[in-house]
Design a protein around this motif. Structure first.
Motif, PDB file in Angstrom:
ATOM      1  N   LEU A  29      -3.551 -10.179 -12.651  1.00  0.00           N
ATOM      2  CA  LEU A  29      -2.975 -11.394 -11.649  1.00  0.00           C
ATOM      3  C   LEU A  29      -2.383 -10.688 -10.764  1.00  0.00           C
ATOM      4  N   SER A  30      -1.687  -9.451 -10.974  1.00  0.00           N
ATOM      5  CA  SER A  30      -0.887  -8.840 -10.004  1.00  0.00           C
ATOM      6  C   SER A  30      -1.588  -8.222  -8.805  1.00  0.00           C
ATOM      7  N   LYS A  31      -2.971  -7.875  -9.237  1.00  0.00           N
ATOM      8  CA  LYS A  31      -3.906  -7.629  -8.353  1.00  0.00           C
ATOM      9  C   LYS A  31      -4.132  -8.446  -7.227  1.00  0.00           C
ATOM     10  N   TYR A  32      -4.040  -9.797  -7.230  1.00  0.00           N
ATOM     11  CA  TYR A  32      -4.444 -10.602  -6.337  1.00  0.00           C
ATOM     12  C   TYR A  32      -3.218 -11.196  -5.586  1.00  0.00           C
ATOM     13  N   SER A  33      -1.913 -10.694  -5.994  1.00  0.00           N
ATOM     14  CA  SER A  33      -0.432 -11.455  -5.432  1.00  0.00           C
ATOM     15  C   SER A  33      -0.577 -10.653  -4.116  1.00  0.00           C
ATOM     16  N   PRO A  34       0.167 -11.599  -3.023  1.00  0.00           N
ATOM     17  CA  PRO A  34       0.147 -10.925  -1.763  1.00  0.00           C
ATOM     18  C   PRO A  34       1.649 -10.164  -1.975  1.00  0.00           C
ATOM     19  N   PHE A  35       2.187 -10.216  -2.926  1.00  0.00           N
ATOM     20  CA  PHE A  35       3.476  -9.421  -3.119  1.00  0.00           C
ATOM     21  C   PHE A  35       3.091  -8.154  -4.024  1.00  0.00           C
ATOM     22  N   SER A  36       3.748  -6.923  -3.654  1.00  0.00           N
ATOM     23  CA  SER A  36       3.757  -5.579  -4.280  1.00  0.00           C
ATOM     24  C   SER A  36       4.855  -4.818  -3.928  1.00  0.00           C
ATOM     25  N   ILE A  37       5.225  -3.901  -5.067  1.00  0.00           N
ATOM     26  CA  ILE A  37       6.145  -2.876  -4.621  1.00  0.00           C
ATOM     27  C   ILE A  37       5.810  -1.894  -3.727  1.00  0.00           C
ATOM     28  N   ASP A  38       4.436  -1.586  -3.810  1.00  0.00           N
ATOM     29  CA  ASP A  38       3.904  -0.681  -2.734  1.00  0.00           C
ATOM     30  C   ASP A  38       4.229  -0.951  -1.333  1.00  0.00           C
ATOM     31  N   ASN A  59       9.368  10.995 -14.789  1.00  0.00           N
ATOM     32  CA  ASN A  59       8.218  11.174 -15.565  1.00  0.00           C
ATOM     33  C   ASN A  59       7.627  12.758 -14.837  1.00  0.00           C
ATOM     34  N   ASP A  60       6.381  12.749 -14.335  1.00  0.00           N
ATOM     35  CA  ASP A  60       5.730  13.767 -13.759  1.00  0.00           C
ATOM     36  C   ASP A  60       5.659  13.662 -12.428  1.00  0.00           C
ATOM     37  N   GLY A  61       6.019  12.767 -11.969  1.00  0.00           N
ATOM     38  CA  GLY A  61       6.165  12.610 -10.197  1.00  0.00           C
ATOM     39  C   GLY A  61       4.772  11.872  -9.899  1.00  0.00           C
ATOM     40  N   LYS A  62       3.611  11.911 -10.814  1.00  0.00           N
ATOM     41  CA  LYS A  62       2.460  11.433 -10.428  1.00  0.00           C
ATOM     42  C   LYS A  62       2.043   9.971 -11.216  1.00  0.00           C
ATOM     43  N   ARG A  63       2.214  10.201 -12.463  1.00  0.00           N
ATOM     44  CA  ARG A  63       1.575   9.191 -13.349  1.00  0.00           C
ATOM     45  C   ARG A  63       2.638   7.612 -13.063  1.00  0.00           C
ATOM     46  N   PHE A  64       1.572   6.698 -12.732  1.00  0.00           N
ATOM     47  CA  PHE A  64       2.230   5.366 -12.483  1.00  0.00           C
ATOM     48  C   PHE A  64       3.376   5.664 -11.522  1.00  0.00           C
ATOM     49  N   ASP A  65       3.503   6.191 -10.549  1.00  0.00           N
ATOM     50  CA  ASP A  65       4.702   6.403  -9.944  1.00  0.00           C
ATOM     51  C   ASP A  65       4.755   5.611  -8.437  1.00  0.00           C
ATOM     52  N   SER A  66       5.729   4.981  -8.281  1.00  0.00           N
ATOM     53  CA  SER A  66       5.599   4.235  -7.001  1.00  0.00           C
ATOM     54  C   SER A  66       6.127   4.934  -5.960  1.00  0.00           C
ATOM     55  N   LEU A  67       6.869   5.822  -5.850  1.00  0.00           N
ATOM     56  CA  LEU A  67       7.659   6.536  -4.822  1.00  0.00           C
ATOM     57  C   LEU A  67       6.954   7.846  -4.486  1.00  0.00           C
ATOM     58  N   ASN A  68       6.055   8.344  -5.102  1.00  0.00           N
ATOM     59  CA  ASN A  68       5.451   9.852  -4.814  1.00  0.00           C
ATOM     60  C   ASN A  68       5.074   9.931  -3.287  1.00  0.00           C
ATOM     61  N   LEU A 237      12.945  -6.752  -8.049  1.00  0.00           N
ATOM     62  CA  LEU A 237      13.482  -6.160  -6.904  1.00  0.00           C
ATOM     63  C   LEU A 237      14.598  -6.743  -6.431  1.00  0.00           C
ATOM     64  N   CYS A 238      15.603  -6.205  -6.081  1.00  0.00           N
ATOM     65  CA  CYS A 238      17.198  -6.552  -6.030  1.00  0.00           C
ATOM     66  C   CYS A 238      17.631  -6.078  -4.715  1.00  0.00           C
ATOM     67  N   ARG A 248      11.763 -10.799   4.585  1.00  0.00           N
ATOM     68  CA  ARG A 248      10.169  -9.998   5.106  1.00  0.00           C
ATOM     69  C   ARG A 248      10.002  -9.225   4.456  1.00  0.00           C
ATOM     70  N   TYR A 249      10.412  -8.367   3.554  1.00  0.00           N
ATOM     71  CA  TYR A 249       9.838  -7.335   3.154  1.00  0.00           C
ATOM     72  C   TYR A 249       9.396  -7.638   1.937  1.00  0.00           C
ATOM     73  N   LEU A 250       8.954  -8.619   1.453  1.00  0.00           N
ATOM     74  CA  LEU A 250       8.362  -9.148   0.249  1.00  0.00           C
ATOM     75  C   LEU A 250       6.919  -9.337   0.427  1.00  0.00           C
ATOM     76  N   ASN A 251       6.485  -9.351   1.576  1.00  0.00           N
ATOM     77  CA  ASN A 251       4.948  -9.562   1.804  1.00  0.00           C
ATOM     78  C   ASN A 251       4.563  -8.819   2.898  1.00  0.00           C
TER      79      ASN A 251
END
Length: 251
Positions: A29-38, A59-68, A237-238, A248-251
């Motif tokens: 479902l998240s794939k089709y959401s207009p909102f994402s952390i990225d 972790n290793d800085g790669k696996r499932f990493d939002s910030l890399n 997200l807080c 305005r940063y949500l989508n």
């Protein structure tokens, strides 16, 4: 069939396995959401809202990493924290050409309660999908409810530090982003941070594994400390209420 049998056995010992379909459906479902952390992070970084950040559970800085990709693209001052030595070595290697990064090979603990973490034995990882590599936890039941055999789990001693001690060690007087992914311990860390620190960063943490009682306490603490919060994917997200036009940063 084997999973059903394992689920029944786990239930006898008081463990409840995560419904795989529930998790998969939520991610689909998240794939089709207009909102994402990225998307949110891209806007925040491009608007120069994040100059100082702390990531707990890197972790290793790669696996499932939002910030890399954002750290490498925008070069903020970043403190990356990872308690498992093998992953910590990979983390440092992943960012070896990057400036403005500090690393800590520690677990974040409230009142020095975390002495050990549970993870899958490296030799047994071949029996699981890629996601299992990133579910190291302070509770053995967290791995078991993901379908990991108890005989495949190892207990590893870790050194720890509290969130306030960590930030004081690095003399943080400004913090724009605190991102936490600690497989269920996120709630305790955020509550401890809000209780002891006056810093007002954007906070992102994974919520789906947090104990319900802790989660209720956490939401009350966020409201009392005047944060607005939103569910995106498997995260909360807080924004501090003084952050201008956060929606305005949500989508």
């Amino acid at each position: 069939m084997l999973f059903k049998i394992f689920k029944k056995i786990a239930g006898i010992f008081g463990f409840k396995l995560i419904d795989k379909d529930l998790v998969k459906n939520d991610r689909e479902l998240s794939k089709y959401s207009p909102f994402s952390i990225d998307k949110t992070l891209e806007k925040l970084f491009s608007d120069k809202k994040i100059g100082y950040l702390v990531q707990i559970g890197s972790n290793d800085g790669k696996r499932f990493d939002s910030l890399n990709k954002f750290i490498k693209k925008y070069s903020p001052y970043a403190l990356l924290v990872e308690p498992i030595e093998k992953d910590f070595i990979d983390l440092k290697n992943n960012y070896k050409d990057q400036k403005n990064i500090s690393f800590e090979n520690l677990a974040i603990s409230v009142n020095d309660t975390i002495k050990y973490l549970y993870r899958v034995n490296d030799k047994k990882l071949k029996y699981y999908d890629e996601h299992i590599k990133g579910i190291t936890s302070f509770e053995i039941k967290h791995l078991i409810k993901h379908g990991v055999s108890k005989s495949h789990i190892v207990k590893q001693h870790v050194s720890s530090i509290s969130i306030d001690e960590l930030l004081r060690k690095y003399l943080f007087n400004q913090l724009d982003l605190l991102l936490i992914d600690t497989e269920g311990y996120d709630g305790e860390i955020v509550i401890d941070f809000l209780s002891k620190m006056n810093l007002r960063p954007i906070i992102i943490f994974e919520y789906i594994h947090i104990n319900h009682a802790t989660f209720k306490k956490l939401l009350e603490k966020l409201m009392n400390k005047k944060f607005n919060f939103f569910k995106i994917d498997e995260n909360i997200l807080c924004f501090p209420t003084e952050f201008e036009d956060s929606t305005r940063y949500l989508n």
